[in-house]
Design a protein around this motif. Structure first.
Motif, mmCIF file in Angstrom:
data_model
loop_
_atom_site.group_PDB
_atom_site.id
_atom_site.type_symbol
_atom_site.label_atom_id
_atom_site.label_comp_id
_atom_site.label_asym_id
_atom_site.label_seq_id
_atom_site.Cartn_x
_atom_site.Cartn_y
_atom_site.Cartn_z
ATOM 1 N N ASP A 1 26.906 28.777 47.140
ATOM 2 C CA ASP A 1 26.319 28.736 45.804
ATOM 3 C C ASP A 1 27.422 29.004 44.796
ATOM 4 O OD1 ASP A 1 23.647 27.963 46.863
ATOM 5 O OD2 ASP A 1 22.793 29.650 46.137
ATOM 6 N N GLN A 2 27.192 28.756 43.366
ATOM 7 C CA GLN A 2 28.034 29.168 42.439
ATOM 8 C C GLN A 2 27.735 29.958 41.334
ATOM 9 O OE1 GLN A 2 31.247 26.884 42.617
ATOM 10 N NE2 GLN A 2 30.659 27.458 44.577
ATOM 11 N N SER A 3 26.326 30.474 41.433
ATOM 12 C CA SER A 3 25.832 31.431 40.695
ATOM 13 C C SER A 3 26.837 32.604 40.118
ATOM 14 C CB SER A 3 24.334 32.074 40.824
ATOM 15 O OG SER A 3 24.173 32.739 39.941
ATOM 16 N N ILE A 4 26.668 32.885 39.011
ATOM 17 C CA ILE A 4 27.705 34.059 38.839
ATOM 18 C C ILE A 4 27.168 35.504 39.386
ATOM 19 C CG2 ILE A 4 28.669 33.214 36.466
ATOM 20 C CD1 ILE A 4 26.859 35.160 34.847
ATOM 21 N N PHE A 5 25.986 35.309 39.526
ATOM 22 C CA PHE A 5 25.070 36.614 40.139
ATOM 23 C C PHE A 5 25.632 36.544 41.686
ATOM 24 C CE2 PHE A 5 22.697 35.730 36.211
ATOM 25 C CZ PHE A 5 22.871 36.945 35.685
ATOM 26 N N TYR A 6 25.963 35.289 42.158
ATOM 27 C CA TYR A 6 26.232 35.628 43.629
ATOM 28 C C TYR A 6 27.782 36.044 43.506
ATOM 29 C CZ TYR A 6 26.708 33.743 48.433
ATOM 30 O OH TYR A 6 26.668 33.564 49.788
ATOM 31 N N ALA A 7 28.175 37.376 43.341
ATOM 32 C CA ALA A 7 29.437 37.741 43.225
ATOM 33 C C ALA A 7 30.520 37.428 44.402
ATOM 34 C CB ALA A 7 29.331 39.399 43.235
ATOM 35 N N SER A 8 29.725 37.248 45.617
ATOM 36 C CA SER A 8 30.851 36.929 46.918
ATOM 37 C C SER A 8 31.489 35.619 46.784
ATOM 38 C CB SER A 8 30.006 36.907 48.084
ATOM 39 O OG SER A 8 29.285 38.131 48.342
ATOM 40 N N ALA A 9 31.039 34.963 45.715
ATOM 41 C CA ALA A 9 31.613 33.333 45.624
ATOM 42 C C ALA A 9 32.909 33.481 44.648
ATOM 43 C CB ALA A 9 30.621 32.441 44.749
ATOM 44 N N TRP A 10 32.900 34.539 44.055
ATOM 45 C CA TRP A 10 33.953 34.678 42.949
ATOM 46 C C TRP A 10 35.035 35.858 43.054
ATOM 47 C CZ3 TRP A 10 33.217 30.492 40.808
ATOM 48 C CH2 TRP A 10 32.002 30.020 40.781
ATOM 49 N N ALA A 11 34.884 36.639 44.194
ATOM 50 C CA ALA A 11 35.576 38.078 44.327
ATOM 51 C C ALA A 11 37.120 37.575 44.421
ATOM 52 C CB ALA A 11 35.002 38.637 45.532
ATOM 53 N N GLY A 12 37.880 38.719 43.927
ATOM 54 C CA GLY A 12 39.269 38.576 44.314
ATOM 55 C C GLY A 12 39.631 38.745 45.706
ATOM 56 N N ALA A 13 38.907 39.642 46.376
ATOM 57 C CA ALA A 13 38.547 39.630 48.006
ATOM 58 C C ALA A 13 39.772 39.729 48.578
ATOM 59 C CB ALA A 13 38.088 38.323 48.643
ATOM 60 N N ALA A 14 40.953 40.589 48.116
ATOM 61 C CA ALA A 14 42.168 41.127 48.858
ATOM 62 C C ALA A 14 41.881 42.446 49.477
ATOM 63 C CB ALA A 14 43.055 41.475 47.552
ATOM 64 N N TRP A 15 42.487 42.630 50.647
ATOM 65 C CA TRP A 15 42.452 43.830 51.350
ATOM 66 C C TRP A 15 43.178 44.898 50.797
ATOM 67 C CZ3 TRP A 15 44.607 47.931 53.691
ATOM 68 C CH2 TRP A 15 43.633 48.595 54.356
ATOM 69 N N HIS A 16 42.887 45.753 50.154
ATOM 70 C CA HIS A 16 43.643 47.000 49.385
ATOM 71 C C HIS A 16 42.888 48.292 49.747
ATOM 72 C CE1 HIS A 16 44.904 49.112 45.794
ATOM 73 N NE2 HIS A 16 46.069 48.848 46.074
ATOM 74 N N ALA A 17 43.615 49.232 50.229
ATOM 75 C CA ALA A 17 43.216 50.457 50.603
ATOM 76 C C ALA A 17 42.570 51.118 49.486
ATOM 77 C CB ALA A 17 44.426 51.291 50.989
ATOM 78 N N ALA A 18 41.430 51.767 49.406
ATOM 79 C CA ALA A 18 41.002 52.119 48.221
ATOM 80 C C ALA A 18 41.292 53.810 48.127
ATOM 81 C CB ALA A 18 39.190 52.211 48.136
ATOM 82 N N GLY A 19 41.698 54.120 46.992
ATOM 83 C CA GLY A 19 41.896 55.765 46.910
ATOM 84 C C GLY A 19 40.629 56.647 46.657
ATOM 85 N N GLY A 20 40.699 57.733 46.813
ATOM 86 C CA GLY A 20 39.498 58.555 46.427
ATOM 87 C C GLY A 20 38.341 58.547 47.376
ATOM 88 N N ILE A 21 38.380 58.068 48.742
ATOM 89 C CA ILE A 21 37.347 57.860 49.591
ATOM 90 C C ILE A 21 37.313 58.740 50.659
ATOM 91 C CG2 ILE A 21 36.879 55.485 48.656
ATOM 92 C CD1 ILE A 21 38.205 54.372 51.216
#
Length: 354
Positions: free
Chosen positions: A53-73
């Motif tokens: 699907d292509q809806s803007i509310f389906y965020a998984s279709a549009w994500a930057g989706a890079a694996w990047h370690a998160a800080g502060g977790i």
């Protein structure tokens, strides 16, 4: 599945054969479905939006989706990210259809890393090294080089959808207004997973006030120079994320709370191009040709205080909550799926007479 008019006597269906019902078919719901199916559980996903699907509310279709370690977790959340990296790396190495690939990364920091920064990622990524002065622009405090993983959502979500079906999972396209409505649809099921993202704000029996929509808008620049990722860590948070399969790079980023506009804001686009040019001038020209640009808009399912991941007993059902990942869905996905699968197995164990 029993006729909805005739309640099934749950006790006659062995626990492991009662379908696990997942509400939401974004990256979290689909990663969980895949893991549970691999572990032998039957799974049904119910969602308003499905892979492809292509809806803007389906965020998984549009994500930057890079694996990047998160800080502060927390250490536990770091480990979720590490598990995700392990799964994505296998896909990158073995299955091009997954849309996951390994890219060289340069991360520049405006300030020296603190104790609880993203530096822990060096225990997970390959080829990590500190950049020497001269290898990063002089206006930064320090820099890192490493290999990491990028996922192309336009490939990965359809790939996951296909995998789930091949493993025997089912998709039902339906918008539900409450978890109760879901329980009524599946009276024989004992375990329900709420992976509905921003939907958890409006489900009548959840109404999580901490959930809020966060608009993202990126620029997609078509270019053959798409093998290196750039991150700027600090006040001017900027990234250039390669899309080798789609022959381009994603330029960002921006977060706009409670903004649902589907219209492209050209001021944001120009600012993102300018920032990306400052960060990676060898990839992003100052004035890229208009015909090389596309615009990406997605509404991230964010949550104040971070995502919710927990198990609770509701009557004779077990409800697992996994939502509110904002821009981190892909980086946490397979680790969270692993955690959900373990919660399901804990519930199964408690229902099996040893």
């Amino acid at each position: 599945m029993g006729d909805l008019g005739h309640p099934v006597d749950i006790s006659t269906v062995p626990f492991a054969q009662r379908p696990i019902i997942i509400l939401g078919a974004g990256i979290i719901g689909c990663a969980a479905a895949r893991q549970l199916l691999l572990n032998g559980f039957p799974v049904v996903l119910v969602a308003e939006y499905l892979p492809g699907d292509q809806s803007i509310f389906y965020a998984s279709a549009w994500a930057g989706a890079a694996w990047h370690a998160a800080g502060g977790i927390s250490p536990e959340y770091r480990y979720f990210q590490a598990i995700t990296h392990r799964h994505l790396l296998k896909m990158a190495q073995e299955d091009p259809e997954s849309g996951v690939c390994i890219v060289d990364t340069r991360e520049y920091l405006e300030d020296p890393p603190t104790e609880n920064s993203a530096i822990w990622g060096k225990t997970v990524v390959s080829k990590f090294r500190d950049l020497q002065p001269g290898e990063y622009p002089p206006n930064f405090s320090c820099g890192w080089a490493y290999d990491t993983l990028v996922t192309d959502p336009t490939r990965h979500m359809p790939y996951l959808g296909k995998q789930i079906k091949a493993l025997g999972g089912q998709f039902i396209r339906k918008r539900v207004e409450s978890l109760q409505e879901l329980y009524a649809m599946f009276p024989e099921s004992s375990i329900f997973i709420n992976a509905s993202g921003i939907g958890s704000k409006t489900l009548s029996d959840v109404q999580d006030e901490k959930c809020f929509p966060e608009r993202g808008q990126n620029v997609f620049l078509r270019t053959d120079n798409c093998q290196t990722m750039y991150f700027r860590n600090g006040k001017e948070y900027t990234y250039v994320i390669p899309r080798p399969f789609s022959k381009g790079v994603v330029l960002g980023g921006v977060k706009q709370s409670d903004n649902l506009s589907p219209e492209v804001d050209m001021d944001i686009a120009r600012d993102e191009i300018a920032r990306a040019h400052r960060l990676a001038p060898e990839i992003v020209p100052e004035y890229p040709p208009e015909d090389a640009l596309d615009h990406i808009i997605g509404i991230r399912p964010s949550r104040k205080g971070g995502f919710r991941l927990e198990s609770e007993k509701v009557g004779n059902r077990i409800v697992l909550s996994a939502y509110g990942f904002g821009g981190g869905g892909y980086a946490f996905s397979y680790g969270v799926a692993d955690a959900l699968a373990k919660m399901v197995e804990t519930a199964e164990r408690e229902n099996v007479i040893l």
